[in-house]
Design an enzyme around this catalytic site. Structure first.
Site, PDB file in Angstrom:
ATOM      1  N   ASP A  26      -0.517  -4.860  -4.176  1.00 46.28           N
ATOM      2  CA  ASP A  26      -1.780  -3.752  -3.767  1.00 46.28           C
ATOM      3  C   ASP A  26      -1.202  -1.686  -3.827  1.00 46.28           C
ATOM      4  OD1 ASP A  26      -3.176  -4.859  -4.142  1.00 46.28           O
ATOM      5  OD2 ASP A  26      -3.770  -5.525  -2.367  1.00 46.28           O
TER       6      ASP A  26
ATOM      7  N   ASP B  46       1.075  -0.913   0.001  1.00 45.14           N
ATOM      8  CA  ASP B  46      -0.145  -0.335   0.047  1.00 45.14           C
ATOM      9  C   ASP B  46       1.220   1.355  -0.344  1.00 45.14           C
ATOM     10  OD1 ASP B  46      -1.724  -2.095   0.017  1.00 45.14           O
ATOM     11  OD2 ASP B  46      -2.956  -1.201   1.905  1.00 45.14           O
TER      12      ASP B  46
END
Length: 685
Positions: A539, A512
């Site tokens: 991600d 992230d």
């Protein structure tokens, strides 16, 4: 005259390249920034002081004094007018007086194939990326001189015949002109050639253009006289079959730092690259050839000297011989390193947001407030947050926070009531200035509770019209040492606002890394990231913003335990909005082959109304990318959302299929950078 011929090829109806958009003008490694120019009424004279770009002059042979003309400066001595119609464009381009003509709209030629007969002493320049000429182009006749054609997209006169002998619909045709500068244009999909330099045209410089999707890119000559002097540098010539360029009887042809690319697996195949014909004397140096057939060829009567060129996956003829000339006896120049050429041109060729869009650059620069930050106390503040705190609430104009080199271990938040803030490193490299912290989701907060994913950000931006430049934003959370935490999401940079411009920065972390969010589900949040690096593993580009990552490098990183497995994007796009677009970029990293997905759908909070979107186009993918590059997430199928590729290359690219959707050419035409930005032209300030 004879040329190398290839078999007739069928032409795709239209192939749209990603539009080059908003970036600081990059030339030979030097950045020059413009400011926003409000385009006025049609054919309106500019009342303010001339912007910096209006004073730009040509380099190369166009700068050489000859034929009674001292260099090439276009319409600099005349009025500046803004045009949005064909009638106004033709009126001013054909006038006897000098003009700087700013094209601030898409202008469609009528009839198709019309070429406006430009007269001397003109600058025709696109306003940022908004100047498009569709279905025709420009003609410079005998004796026409001192003309600049700059920052335009000239496109789509194609009439359905690939090697079109019937329609001579060029983007720019010159017959007997001199002192012409063609710079930072996107020329494509015409009915004959893109640029024709004919009939003793001389003192021409062609620089920083994108030429693509055409049978013939660029022809020079068509006369027995050996008088043409031409410089061709920093052009990205891509997906063209022939004349890249073909140079016939040129007295001096200096070609350097060009990138010729034939993409594998497409219907357009190169017949040849650079060609020296007749009595041409050509110096070809520090250019990069990728996938070209017959990359460099010469007639027995021509002289062609090669220096420092690179050839990758090329086939066929690669020739040189004879003696050429020393360009430095005519003009000064510095060639870039050959290895840097593809990256330079992918990020810097074509129309720029900083050209044609500034009316009061000096006034606006003076109006901007600058706050300095230095760890050693030599600035006004010792922390970045202290400088942010000093910005007045609801500040009406730009505040630049200039951060001197050093590592700033702190949390930075730019609140929503402090728009128009730029945080800019002042070092020679984006690595010299680093803002870093190590919070993660689950890290205890001072005073109780724990941080969530969004709250873990090292730098959090909630204000509109934010810019970051020439620095590194990092989250160095140690996953191995914190296995007791339930989550390892650790954001380096979070944006939750509109019109965010991230230029020449590094954003690094693990999971992230880069959260591209909006202020609310129903709020638009546009982000444009250019010439930057993003590092992560899970991600690590995610959120619901309408975000463009353009001309950048995405570096894949192994997990904390040394394994290779991850996901690049996790969009959570609202329905009827655009999500994440990655264009003209590179995906690489020291990870195992076939271990990373391009993305998966993040339905934040289980919200089934979301319609996540990632498009990856015109990007080089390493072998780390899985052959089935999209996957499901939290019970939501990627096939129910919007995931697609278009014209990617590299070992990680793959053919279209049910598990790997590709955009059609028609679909790609509606998924260009300009479509994502929706009328916003990012400009550095």
């Amino acid at each position: 005259m004879s040329e190398i011929r290839s078999k007739a090829r069928h032409r795709r109806s239209r192939t749209a390249l990603a539009a080059g958009v908003p970036l600081a003008l990059t030339a030979a490694g030097v950045m020059s920034y413009g400011t926003v120019f409000g385009v006025g009424a049609q054919a309106e004279a500019a009342a303010a002081a001339a912007p910096a770009w209006a004073a730009d002059t040509a380099d190369g042979f166009a700068s050489v004094n000859s034929l009674g003309q001292n260099g090439t400066y276009g319409g600099r001595d005349g009025k500046t007018v803004t045009v949005k119609t064909l009638a106004d464009l033709e009126k001013y381009a054909t006038a006897a007086e000098p003009y700087v003509i700013v094209v601030a709209a898409t202008i469609t030629m009528n009839p198709v194939g019309k070429e406006i007969k430009v007269r001397s002493d003109k600058t025709i320049v696109g306003a940022g990326t908004s100047g498009h000429i569709v279905g025709g182009g420009f003609f410079l006749g005998s004796g026409v001189h001192n003309v600049i054609i700059r920052n335009l997209t000239v496109r789509d006169a194609y009439q359905g015949v690939w090697n079109d002998k019937e329609h001579d619909f060029d983007a720019i045709q010159m017959d007997g002109a001199h002192h012409v500068w063609i710079d930072h244009n996107d020329l494509r999909n015409m009915a004959d050639g893109l640029i024709d330099v004919r009939k003793d045209t001389t003192n021409v410089t062609v620089s920083w253009n994108k030429l693509g999707n055409d049978n013939k890119a660029f022809g020079i000559g068509w006369t027995d006289n050996v008088v043409t002097d031409i410089t061709v540098h920093h052009n990205w010539i891509r997906e063209t079959e022939q004349r890249n360029p073909s140079t016939d009887n040129a007295a001096h042809a200096h070609l350097y730092n060009n990138f010729l690319e034939d993409v594998a697996g497409t219907t357009i195949k190169s017949s040849y690259g650079n060609y020296a014909r007749g009595k041409t004397k050509m110096l070809l140096e520090n250019s990069y050839f990728q996938g070209m057939n017959n990359p460099v060829i010469k007639d027995s009567t021509a002289s062609l000297v090669q220096k420092g060129n690179t050839f990758v996956s090329t086939t066929g003829r690669n020739e040189s011989g004879g003696t050429a000339f020393d360009p430095k006896s005519y003009y000064g120049y510095t060639a870039d390193r050959t290895a840097d050429v593809p990256g330079l041109l992918k990020s810097g060729a074509g129309p720029r947001g900083s050209i044609g869009t500034a009316s009061t650059a000096s006034t606006k620069a003076a109006a901007a407030t600058t706050l300095t930050v230095a760890k050693d106390g030599t600035g006004q503040y010792t922390t970045v947050q202290a400088a942010v705190n000093a910005v007045p609430a609801n500040n009406p104009s730009r505040v630049v926070i200039a951060v001197k080199p050093g590592t700033y271990r702190e949390l930075v938040k730019v609140p929503s009531n402090k728009p128009h803030v730029t945080i800019q490193g002042t070092g020679g490299s984006r690595k010299d200035t680093t803002i870093v912290y190590n919070n993660a989701s689950g890290t205890p907060k001072p005073g109780g509770g724990t941080y969530g994913t969004g709250g873990s950000a090292t730098v959090a931006v909630e204000a509109d019209d934010f810019q970051a430049r020439n620095l590194t934003v990092s989250n160095d959370f140690d996953e191995a040492a914190n296995q007791s935490l339930s989550g390892h999401q650790a954001v380096a940079l979070r944006t939750a606002s509109d019109k965010v411009f991230l230029d020449s920065i590094i954003v690094e972390g693990d999971q992230d890394t880069l959260l591209l969010d909006t202020a609310a589900k129903d709020r638009l949040g546009r982000v444009y990231m250019k010439n930057s690096y993003i590092v992560g593993n899970v991600d690590f580009i995610f959120g619901r913003a309408t975000a463009v990552i353009d001309g950048s490098v995405i570096t894949l990183k192994k997990r904390w335990n040394g394994t290779s497995a991850g996901y690049i994007t996790a969009p959570s796009t609202a329905a009827n909005r655009r999500g994440i677009l990655i264009a003209n970029s590179t995906v690489n990293g020291g990870v195992s082959d076939r271990t990373f997905y391009l993305g998966r759908p993040w339905h934040a909070g289980g919200d089934a109304s979301l319609d996540p979107q990632t498009t990856i186009r015109n990007t080089t993918l390493s072998a780390a990318i899985r052959t089935t590059p999209w996957t499901d997430m939290s019970g939501f199928s990627w096939k129910d959302d919007r995931f697609a590729e278009y014209k990617n290359t590299g070992a990680g690219a793959g053919a279209a299929g049910s598990e790997r959707p590709h955009l059609t050419d028609a679909q790609a035409a509606g998924q260009e950078v300009s479509d994502w930005l929706a009328g916003w032209t990012p400009a550095a300030s």
